[in-house]
Scaffold this active site. Structure first.
Site, PDB file in Angstrom:
ATOM      1  N   CYS A 170      39.740  39.028  35.851  1.00 30.95           N
ATOM      2  CA  CYS A 170      38.283  39.151  35.948  1.00 30.95           C
ATOM      3  C   CYS A 170      37.588  38.777  34.641  1.00 30.95           C
ATOM      4  CB  CYS A 170      37.888  40.560  36.383  1.00 30.95           C
ATOM      5  SG  CYS A 170      38.135  41.784  35.105  1.00 30.95           S
ATOM      6  N   CYS A 211      35.383  40.461  32.884  1.00 30.26           N
ATOM      7  CA  CYS A 211      35.295  41.497  31.844  1.00 30.26           C
ATOM      8  C   CYS A 211      36.610  41.640  31.090  1.00 30.26           C
ATOM      9  CB  CYS A 211      34.786  42.822  32.394  1.00 30.26           C
ATOM     10  SG  CYS A 211      35.855  43.651  33.560  1.00 30.26           S
TER      11      CYS A 211
END
Length: 136
Positions: free
Chosen positions: A46, A48
């Site tokens: 992902c 993040c």
């Protein structure tokens, strides 16, 4: 499961600075149990993880005072290893990315995904460094 060619650069962001990849449940057991401090990063594909978690882990690992072991498991890849690591992180719910510090086999500091998303890498690293200073 993701294609290995996709995750290899994400793995390398941590392994090139000294993190050991744990690919089996037995690897996780061996790393976390016993004496000493262990920093575990549950890596992820992902955004993040790319913008916040991996940079924070690298910054914290470069601190003068750091855990005896730096290890990582990759969510969406080695399911047994990730599940075993998450078992040690209870009562926190599974999240990726996430980071945990263990001392003598006991969880002493946890950073969940919701504490990673939207926070600068340096802020996350500062939290980790504080835990390293306290427990390592």
């Amino acid at each position: 499961m993701y294609p290995e060619y996709l995750v290899e650069p994400m793995r390398a962001e941590l392994t090139k600075v000294g993190f050991e990849e744990l690919k089996t449940a037995a690897d996780v057991d061996s790393a976390i149990t016993g004496e000493g401090t262990v920093f575990v990063v549950v890596n992820s594909v992902c955004g993040c993880a790319a913008a916040n978690a991996r940079p924070a882990a690298r910054l914290a690992a470069a601190n003068e005072k750091h855990p005896d072991k730096l290890v990582t498991v990759f969510a969406g890849m080695e399911k047994d290893a990730v599940d075993r690591a998450r078992g040690y992180m209870l009562p926190f719910p599974p999240s990726s990315p996430s980071m945990a510090l263990f001392k003598d086999g006991k969880l002493v500091h946890m950073i969940e995904r919701h504490q990673i998303e939207g926070r600068p890498a340096q802020m996350i690293a500062d939290s980790l460094i504080g835990a390293f200073e306290q427990y390592c």
